[in-house]
Design a protein around this motif. Structure first.
Motif, PDB file in Angstrom:
ATOM      1  N   GLN A  60       0.831  -1.045  -0.147  1.00  8.41           N
ATOM      2  CA  GLN A  60       0.018   0.090   0.089  1.00  8.41           C
ATOM      3  C   GLN A  60       0.721   1.313  -0.054  1.00  8.41           C
ATOM      4  N   PRO A  61       0.622   2.334  -0.947  1.00  8.52           N
ATOM      5  CA  PRO A  61       1.102   3.696  -0.699  1.00  8.52           C
ATOM      6  C   PRO A  61       1.090   4.097   0.586  1.00  8.52           C
ATOM      7  N   ALA A  62       1.823   5.062   0.987  1.00 10.92           N
ATOM      8  CA  ALA A  62       2.087   5.799   2.308  1.00 10.92           C
ATOM      9  C   ALA A  62       0.568   6.482   2.486  1.00 10.92           C
ATOM     10  N   GLU A  63       0.141   7.230   1.534  1.00 13.97           N
ATOM     11  CA  GLU A  63      -1.237   7.910   1.760  1.00 13.97           C
ATOM     12  C   GLU A  63      -2.401   7.109   2.150  1.00 13.97           C
ATOM     13  N   THR A  64      -2.460   5.886   2.047  1.00 14.03           N
ATOM     14  CA  THR A  64      -3.505   5.010   2.113  1.00 14.03           C
ATOM     15  C   THR A  64      -3.597   4.101   3.375  1.00 14.03           C
ATOM     16  N   ALA A  65      -2.328   4.332   4.177  1.00 20.19           N
ATOM     17  CA  ALA A  65      -1.803   3.484   5.373  1.00 20.19           C
ATOM     18  C   ALA A  65      -2.626   4.048   6.307  1.00 20.19           C
ATOM     19  N   ASN A  66      -3.197   5.301   6.494  1.00 22.54           N
ATOM     20  CA  ASN A  66      -3.883   5.917   7.461  1.00 22.54           C
ATOM     21  C   ASN A  66      -5.122   5.885   7.300  1.00 22.54           C
ATOM     22  N   LEU A  67      -5.846   5.141   6.260  1.00 24.24           N
ATOM     23  CA  LEU A  67      -7.139   5.284   6.111  1.00 24.24           C
ATOM     24  C   LEU A  67      -8.055   3.849   6.606  1.00 24.24           C
ATOM     25  N   HIS A  68      -9.023   4.243   7.006  1.00 26.44           N
ATOM     26  CA  HIS A  68      -9.794   2.959   7.718  1.00 26.44           C
ATOM     27  C   HIS A  68     -10.388   2.339   6.392  1.00 26.44           C
ATOM     28  N   LYS A  69     -10.202   0.834   6.649  1.00 26.49           N
ATOM     29  CA  LYS A  69     -10.756  -0.086   5.351  1.00 26.49           C
ATOM     30  C   LYS A  69     -11.900  -0.687   6.035  1.00 26.49           C
ATOM     31  N   ILE A  70     -13.160  -0.650   5.333  1.00 20.48           N
ATOM     32  CA  ILE A  70     -14.308  -1.401   5.463  1.00 20.48           C
ATOM     33  C   ILE A  70     -14.082  -2.853   4.532  1.00 20.48           C
ATOM     34  N   THR A  71     -14.114  -3.844   5.347  1.00 15.14           N
ATOM     35  CA  THR A  71     -13.978  -5.054   4.523  1.00 15.14           C
ATOM     36  C   THR A  71     -14.994  -5.899   4.580  1.00 15.14           C
ATOM     37  N   SER A  72     -15.077  -6.947   3.945  1.00 13.50           N
ATOM     38  CA  SER A  72     -16.065  -7.704   3.675  1.00 13.50           C
ATOM     39  C   SER A  72     -16.206  -8.879   4.837  1.00 13.50           C
ATOM     40  N   PRO A  73     -17.326  -8.886   5.656  1.00  8.94           N
ATOM     41  CA  PRO A  73     -17.251  -9.903   6.672  1.00  8.94           C
ATOM     42  C   PRO A  73     -17.600 -11.489   6.272  1.00  8.94           C
TER      43      PRO A  73
ATOM     44  N   SER B 177     -19.704  -3.392  -8.512  1.00 10.31           N
ATOM     45  CA  SER B 177     -20.862  -4.210  -8.121  1.00 10.31           C
ATOM     46  C   SER B 177     -20.892  -5.358  -9.110  1.00 10.31           C
ATOM     47  N   GLY B 178     -21.244  -6.595  -8.411  1.00  7.81           N
ATOM     48  CA  GLY B 178     -21.394  -7.880  -8.976  1.00  7.81           C
ATOM     49  C   GLY B 178     -20.260  -8.626  -8.917  1.00  7.81           C
ATOM     50  N   GLN B 179     -19.137  -8.150  -8.191  1.00  7.18           N
ATOM     51  CA  GLN B 179     -17.815  -8.901  -8.266  1.00  7.18           C
ATOM     52  C   GLN B 179     -18.010  -9.718  -6.894  1.00  7.18           C
ATOM     53  N   LEU B 180     -17.251 -10.818  -6.934  1.00  4.64           N
ATOM     54  CA  LEU B 180     -17.204 -11.852  -5.819  1.00  4.64           C
ATOM     55  C   LEU B 180     -16.163 -11.299  -5.043  1.00  4.64           C
ATOM     56  N   VAL B 181     -16.548 -11.202  -3.582  1.00  2.00           N
ATOM     57  CA  VAL B 181     -15.447 -10.943  -2.581  1.00  2.00           C
ATOM     58  C   VAL B 181     -15.073 -11.897  -1.846  1.00  2.00           C
ATOM     59  N   GLU B 182     -14.004 -11.851  -1.081  1.00  6.20           N
ATOM     60  CA  GLU B 182     -13.483 -12.731  -0.156  1.00  6.20           C
ATOM     61  C   GLU B 182     -13.738 -12.309   1.401  1.00  6.20           C
ATOM     62  N   TYR B 183     -13.717 -13.169   2.167  1.00  8.33           N
ATOM     63  CA  TYR B 183     -13.755 -12.622   3.767  1.00  8.33           C
ATOM     64  C   TYR B 183     -12.356 -11.835   4.076  1.00  8.33           C
ATOM     65  N   GLY B 184     -12.635 -10.705   4.607  1.00  3.59           N
ATOM     66  CA  GLY B 184     -11.468  -9.710   4.986  1.00  3.59           C
ATOM     67  C   GLY B 184     -11.083  -8.823   3.866  1.00  3.59           C
ATOM     68  N   GLN B 185     -11.589  -9.139   2.595  1.00  4.44           N
ATOM     69  CA  GLN B 185     -11.387  -8.204   1.574  1.00  4.44           C
ATOM     70  C   GLN B 185     -11.742  -6.790   1.664  1.00  4.44           C
ATOM     71  N   PRO B 186     -10.670  -5.694   1.562  1.00  4.27           N
ATOM     72  CA  PRO B 186     -11.277  -4.407   1.605  1.00  4.27           C
ATOM     73  C   PRO B 186     -12.130  -4.244   0.788  1.00  4.27           C
ATOM     74  N   LEU B 187     -13.140  -3.408   0.992  1.00  4.16           N
ATOM     75  CA  LEU B 187     -14.183  -2.916   0.015  1.00  4.16           C
ATOM     76  C   LEU B 187     -14.158  -1.426  -0.168  1.00  4.16           C
ATOM     77  N   PHE B 188     -13.858  -0.525   0.821  1.00  2.00           N
ATOM     78  CA  PHE B 188     -13.828   0.863   0.782  1.00  2.00           C
ATOM     79  C   PHE B 188     -12.603   1.328   1.503  1.00  2.00           C
ATOM     80  N   LEU B 189     -12.201   2.481   1.319  1.00  4.01           N
ATOM     81  CA  LEU B 189     -11.267   3.116   1.875  1.00  4.01           C
ATOM     82  C   LEU B 189     -11.833   4.596   2.578  1.00  4.01           C
ATOM     83  N   VAL B 190     -11.739   4.903   3.827  1.00  3.59           N
ATOM     84  CA  VAL B 190     -12.699   5.827   4.406  1.00  3.59           C
ATOM     85  C   VAL B 190     -11.732   6.499   5.254  1.00  3.59           C
ATOM     86  N   LYS B 191     -11.607   7.978   5.027  1.00  3.07           N
ATOM     87  CA  LYS B 191     -10.688   8.837   5.875  1.00  3.07           C
ATOM     88  C   LYS B 191     -11.613   9.350   6.936  1.00  3.07           C
ATOM     89  N   ALA B 192     -11.152   8.713   8.143  1.00  7.28           N
ATOM     90  CA  ALA B 192     -11.894   8.854   9.505  1.00  7.28           C
ATOM     91  C   ALA B 192     -11.976  10.732   9.873  1.00  7.28           C
TER      92      ALA B 192
END
Length: 165
Positions: free
Chosen positions: A81-94, A150-165
């Motif tokens: 991951q680039p340095a700028e995404t390291a401090n972002l929260h990841k919403i992951t697939s449960p 949309s329509g993509q298969l996702v795995e357990y724990g796969q990041p879905l979104f990046l959020v700047k808290a």
């Protein structure tokens, strides 16, 4: 040959265990898995091609690099991951399932990049076994990036979104 569901189940089991390295062979095909940080890397060796050569021909055996493209094609590894995404929260697939960005094909998407969300804001749906599970943001902030389509298969724990808290 392994079925995709069998591979997914193996990945899920290894991911949830304390095992760092795993190898499994079945019907001439081998799967090797190795954990690297938070990512599970999967290598699948293709079955060796059967070659029929005349008995008089003494050709050298093919180099082992012949199967490297097949292994590289199956390798699933998280990119650094680039340095700028390291401090972002990841919403992951449960769970393992299909990602949907909207409640129906004709409805607008739940969130886009740049949208503000709260902890209880529904950001997407993950469908698993005909059950549609609403996924909440879990954090207040701004959606920086939508990582899946949309329509993509996702795995357990796969990041879905990046959020700047």
């Amino acid at each position: 040959m392994f079925k995709i569901q069998e591979v997914r189940e193996l990945i899920k089991l290894i991911d949830n265990s304390n095992i760092d390295e795993f190898e499994y062979a079945n019907e001439g095909t081998t799967i090797k898995m190795k954990k690297q940080g938070n990512a599970t890397v999967v290598y699948e060796a293709a079955p060796a091609p059967k070659q029929e050569a005349p008995a008089a021909a003494l050709a050298p055996a093919p180099a082992p690099v012949a199967s490297a493209p097949a292994a590289a094609a199956v390798q699933q590894e998280a990119a650094p991951q680039p340095a700028e995404t390291a401090n972002l929260h990841k919403i992951t697939s449960p769970m393992v399932g299909t990602f949907y960005a909207s409640p129906s094909p004709e409805a607008p998407v739940y969130v886009n990049a740049g949208d503000r969300v709260n902890k209880d804001t529904v950001v997407c749906i993950v469908e698993a076994m005909k059950l549609f599970n609403e996924i909440e943001a879990e954090v207040s902030g701004e959606i920086v990036e939508v990582l899946v389509k949309s329509g993509q298969l996702v795995e357990y724990g796969q990041p879905l979104f990046l959020v700047k808290a």
